[in-house]
Design a protein around this motif. Sequence first.
Motif, mmCIF file in Angstrom:
data_model
loop_
_atom_site.group_PDB
_atom_site.id
_atom_site.type_symbol
_atom_site.label_atom_id
_atom_site.label_comp_id
_atom_site.label_asym_id
_atom_site.label_seq_id
_atom_site.Cartn_x
_atom_site.Cartn_y
_atom_site.Cartn_z
ATOM 1 N N GLU A 1 -20.358 -17.761 -6.290
ATOM 2 C CA GLU A 1 -19.270 -17.515 -5.477
ATOM 3 C C GLU A 1 -19.152 -15.909 -4.517
ATOM 4 O O GLU A 1 -19.087 -16.253 -3.430
ATOM 5 C CB GLU A 1 -17.636 -16.730 -6.723
ATOM 6 N N SER B 1 -16.018 -11.862 -10.723
ATOM 7 C CA SER B 1 -16.187 -12.979 -10.358
ATOM 8 C C SER B 1 -15.028 -13.191 -9.297
ATOM 9 O O SER B 1 -13.873 -12.030 -9.185
ATOM 10 C CB SER B 1 -15.431 -14.128 -12.092
ATOM 11 N N SER B 2 -14.782 -14.185 -8.503
ATOM 12 C CA SER B 2 -12.987 -13.850 -7.823
ATOM 13 C C SER B 2 -11.707 -13.973 -8.378
ATOM 14 O O SER B 2 -10.978 -13.326 -7.795
ATOM 15 C CB SER B 2 -13.244 -14.996 -6.845
#
Length: 174
Positions: A23, A101-102
């Motif tokens: 990501e 993390s997105s």
Amino acid sequence: MALIYMRKAEVSDIDAIMEIINEAKALLKADGSPQWQDGHPNKEMLLADIEHGFARVLIVDGNVAGTATLMTTADPNYAKIEGAWHDTVDTYGTIHRIAISSQYRGMKLSKFFFSNLISDTYAQGIYHMRIDTHKLNQRMQHLVKEFGFEYTGIIYVPDAIDGKRLAYELNMVK
């Protein structure tokens, strides 16, 4: 409020770590940065970080929300600098491969993670830190400056696209 803490990464975390790294690669690409676009960091590199005890994960309510490498051995890429390190004698820690993390972006977790990485280093009796980033990675430059890291010059890392990196240093009071 969520339960948030940092711990050493384990091999069982590798899939979550790889997802976060992938990501981050996409985010860097979208930002126009060539950093991490040549295939690294890859799974083998991250497993080596875990094996050496350098990999850290940020946990939010039991889920891996971030990853970073906290090296406490000399980084060979930092041996030569166009500029000058402020401290060339004492042991230093190095933050590498940090990503959130997105699913957790916008929660200011990068600041929390950075604070924990710095505290971890300090608790190990290491009062100097280094980090590097690509000149187009404005997010990281902003974060390191917020934490008092000072720009010290240019270093080069193995990168098939563009290995030139801005180097920063933080010297803490004992």
